[in-house]
Write a protein that holds these residues in place. Sequence first.
Motif, PDB file in Angstrom:
ATOM      1  N   PRO A  85      89.676 -60.002 -18.421  1.00  0.00           N
ATOM      2  CA  PRO A  85      88.552 -58.716 -18.085  1.00  0.00           C
ATOM      3  C   PRO A  85      88.960 -57.402 -19.009  1.00  0.00           C
ATOM      4  O   PRO A  85      88.210 -56.861 -19.529  1.00  0.00           O
ATOM      5  N   ALA A  86      90.110 -57.058 -18.634  1.00  0.00           N
ATOM      6  CA  ALA A  86      90.283 -55.750 -19.323  1.00  0.00           C
ATOM      7  C   ALA A  86      90.640 -55.847 -20.742  1.00  0.00           C
ATOM      8  O   ALA A  86      90.196 -55.012 -21.470  1.00  0.00           O
ATOM      9  N   LEU A  87      91.194 -56.882 -21.155  1.00  0.00           N
ATOM     10  CA  LEU A  87      91.028 -57.346 -22.524  1.00  0.00           C
ATOM     11  C   LEU A  87      89.671 -57.324 -23.387  1.00  0.00           C
ATOM     12  O   LEU A  87      89.428 -56.694 -24.215  1.00  0.00           O
ATOM     13  N   LEU A  88      88.736 -57.935 -22.619  1.00  0.00           N
ATOM     14  CA  LEU A  88      87.387 -58.053 -23.274  1.00  0.00           C
ATOM     15  C   LEU A  88      86.787 -56.689 -23.384  1.00  0.00           C
ATOM     16  O   LEU A  88      86.321 -56.197 -24.188  1.00  0.00           O
ATOM     17  N   ALA A  89      86.917 -55.949 -22.009  1.00  0.00           N
ATOM     18  CA  ALA A  89      86.065 -54.727 -22.031  1.00  0.00           C
ATOM     19  C   ALA A  89      86.907 -53.529 -22.927  1.00  0.00           C
ATOM     20  O   ALA A  89      86.309 -52.967 -23.642  1.00  0.00           O
ATOM     21  N   GLY A  90      88.175 -53.821 -23.160  1.00  0.00           N
ATOM     22  CA  GLY A  90      89.054 -52.617 -24.213  1.00  0.00           C
ATOM     23  C   GLY A  90      88.395 -52.934 -25.488  1.00  0.00           C
ATOM     24  O   GLY A  90      88.107 -52.226 -26.424  1.00  0.00           O
ATOM     25  N   GLU A  91      88.461 -54.232 -25.797  1.00  0.00           N
ATOM     26  CA  GLU A  91      87.943 -54.610 -27.163  1.00  0.00           C
ATOM     27  C   GLU A  91      86.628 -54.219 -27.614  1.00  0.00           C
ATOM     28  O   GLU A  91      86.286 -53.619 -28.587  1.00  0.00           O
ATOM     29  N   VAL A  92      85.552 -54.419 -26.670  1.00  0.00           N
ATOM     30  CA  VAL A  92      84.167 -54.020 -26.790  1.00  0.00           C
ATOM     31  C   VAL A  92      84.056 -52.613 -26.905  1.00  0.00           C
ATOM     32  O   VAL A  92      83.367 -52.227 -27.785  1.00  0.00           O
ATOM     33  N   VAL A  93      85.076 -51.835 -26.025  1.00  0.00           N
ATOM     34  CA  VAL A  93      84.674 -50.270 -26.021  1.00  0.00           C
ATOM     35  C   VAL A  93      85.529 -49.523 -27.451  1.00  0.00           C
ATOM     36  O   VAL A  93      84.901 -49.011 -28.290  1.00  0.00           O
ATOM     37  N   LEU A  94      86.491 -50.194 -27.636  1.00  0.00           N
ATOM     38  CA  LEU A  94      87.233 -49.920 -28.849  1.00  0.00           C
ATOM     39  C   LEU A  94      86.444 -50.061 -30.205  1.00  0.00           C
ATOM     40  O   LEU A  94      86.255 -49.140 -31.060  1.00  0.00           O
ATOM     41  N   ASP A  95      86.030 -51.270 -30.266  1.00  0.00           N
ATOM     42  CA  ASP A  95      84.884 -51.405 -31.317  1.00  0.00           C
ATOM     43  C   ASP A  95      83.638 -50.489 -31.378  1.00  0.00           C
ATOM     44  O   ASP A  95      83.299 -50.202 -32.766  1.00  0.00           O
ATOM     45  N   HIS A  96      83.201 -50.368 -30.213  1.00  0.00           N
ATOM     46  CA  HIS A  96      81.976 -49.567 -30.194  1.00  0.00           C
ATOM     47  C   HIS A  96      82.538 -48.231 -30.763  1.00  0.00           C
ATOM     48  O   HIS A  96      81.687 -47.390 -31.544  1.00  0.00           O
ATOM     49  N   HIS A  97      83.531 -47.598 -30.166  1.00  0.00           N
ATOM     50  CA  HIS A  97      83.818 -46.200 -30.520  1.00  0.00           C
ATOM     51  C   HIS A  97      84.452 -46.096 -31.900  1.00  0.00           C
ATOM     52  O   HIS A  97      84.065 -45.068 -32.695  1.00  0.00           O
ATOM     53  N   ARG A  98      84.928 -47.048 -32.671  1.00  0.00           N
ATOM     54  CA  ARG A  98      85.070 -47.320 -34.124  1.00  0.00           C
ATOM     55  C   ARG A  98      84.133 -46.831 -35.039  1.00  0.00           C
ATOM     56  O   ARG A  98      83.626 -46.482 -35.987  1.00  0.00           O
ATOM     57  N   MET A  99      83.051 -47.700 -34.385  1.00  0.00           N
ATOM     58  CA  MET A  99      81.628 -47.658 -35.056  1.00  0.00           C
ATOM     59  C   MET A  99      81.020 -46.232 -35.166  1.00  0.00           C
ATOM     60  O   MET A  99      80.102 -46.031 -35.865  1.00  0.00           O
ATOM     61  N   LEU A 100      81.398 -45.609 -34.132  1.00  0.00           N
ATOM     62  CA  LEU A 100      80.848 -44.003 -34.052  1.00  0.00           C
ATOM     63  C   LEU A 100      80.897 -43.277 -35.364  1.00  0.00           C
ATOM     64  O   LEU A 100      80.243 -42.356 -35.579  1.00  0.00           O
ATOM     65  N   ILE A 101      81.896 -43.872 -35.990  1.00  0.00           N
ATOM     66  CA  ILE A 101      82.335 -43.003 -37.220  1.00  0.00           C
ATOM     67  C   ILE A 101      80.926 -42.788 -38.257  1.00  0.00           C
ATOM     68  O   ILE A 101      80.747 -41.801 -39.056  1.00  0.00           O
ATOM     69  N   GLY A 102      80.160 -43.956 -38.198  1.00  0.00           N
ATOM     70  CA  GLY A 102      79.165 -43.863 -39.023  1.00  0.00           C
ATOM     71  C   GLY A 102      77.929 -43.112 -38.699  1.00  0.00           C
ATOM     72  O   GLY A 102      76.745 -43.225 -39.260  1.00  0.00           O
ATOM     73  N   ALA A 117      94.089 -44.265 -26.383  1.00  0.00           N
ATOM     74  CA  ALA A 117      94.385 -44.998 -25.111  1.00  0.00           C
ATOM     75  C   ALA A 117      94.032 -46.475 -25.048  1.00  0.00           C
ATOM     76  O   ALA A 117      94.940 -47.188 -24.592  1.00  0.00           O
ATOM     77  N   LEU A 118      92.884 -46.833 -25.371  1.00  0.00           N
ATOM     78  CA  LEU A 118      92.646 -48.248 -25.598  1.00  0.00           C
ATOM     79  C   LEU A 118      93.436 -49.213 -26.637  1.00  0.00           C
ATOM     80  O   LEU A 118      93.864 -50.116 -26.121  1.00  0.00           O
ATOM     81  N   GLU A 119      94.097 -48.498 -27.629  1.00  0.00           N
ATOM     82  CA  GLU A 119      94.978 -49.382 -28.464  1.00  0.00           C
ATOM     83  C   GLU A 119      96.051 -49.530 -28.027  1.00  0.00           C
ATOM     84  O   GLU A 119      96.868 -50.648 -27.963  1.00  0.00           O
ATOM     85  N   ARG A 120      96.600 -48.530 -27.293  1.00  0.00           N
ATOM     86  CA  ARG A 120      97.868 -48.873 -26.328  1.00  0.00           C
ATOM     87  C   ARG A 120      97.653 -49.782 -25.417  1.00  0.00           C
ATOM     88  O   ARG A 120      98.449 -50.601 -24.967  1.00  0.00           O
ATOM     89  N   ALA A 121      96.700 -49.576 -24.517  1.00  0.00           N
ATOM     90  CA  ALA A 121      96.247 -50.599 -23.585  1.00  0.00           C
ATOM     91  C   ALA A 121      96.272 -51.879 -23.859  1.00  0.00           C
ATOM     92  O   ALA A 121      96.759 -52.725 -23.132  1.00  0.00           O
ATOM     93  N   LEU A 122      95.451 -52.005 -24.932  1.00  0.00           N
ATOM     94  CA  LEU A 122      95.368 -53.502 -25.662  1.00  0.00           C
ATOM     95  C   LEU A 122      96.595 -54.141 -26.079  1.00  0.00           C
ATOM     96  O   LEU A 122      96.721 -55.431 -25.850  1.00  0.00           O
TER      97      LEU A 122
END
Length: 139
Positions: A85-102, A117-122
């Motif tokens: 669950p933590a892996l999936l949640a972390g990957e989803v949020v990290l992907d979302h946050h990376r897309m904010l650059i656009g 923080a998500l990169e370290r946690a994952l």
Amino acid sequence: MSARRSLVWLGLTPEPEQELPAVVAALRSAADDTPRPGLVAAERRRVERLVLRGTQRGWLRYLGEVTDLVVAAADATSPVSDPRPALLAGEVVLDHHRMLIGLPGDGYRHTDGQRRALERALARLRSLPFRHPEPRSTV
């Protein structure tokens, strides 16, 4: 809805609203082996309310809460029996946050600390030995 309210953040990706309710409920009820249906339904209602009536600021605040749950699950002192669950949640949020650059605005800059923080946690969660639950006896 105000004509001045920016809705551009809603066009990023549907994965957070689809994937997060169940895994966030699991993280919030980490003491239980399975999330109670009521918790999943409550998370779904919260996400739906944020998407339909919320703002980008409120959405990012929610994703910040999810980030905190993922980081806590990755903490070396946290007993994580199932990191999925933590892996999936972390990957989803990290992907979302990376897309904010656009997107216009300061969302990407605002989430810089969460991305780190998500990169370290994952990385930590991926390194944990996963204890598969014992099969339940049918006898």
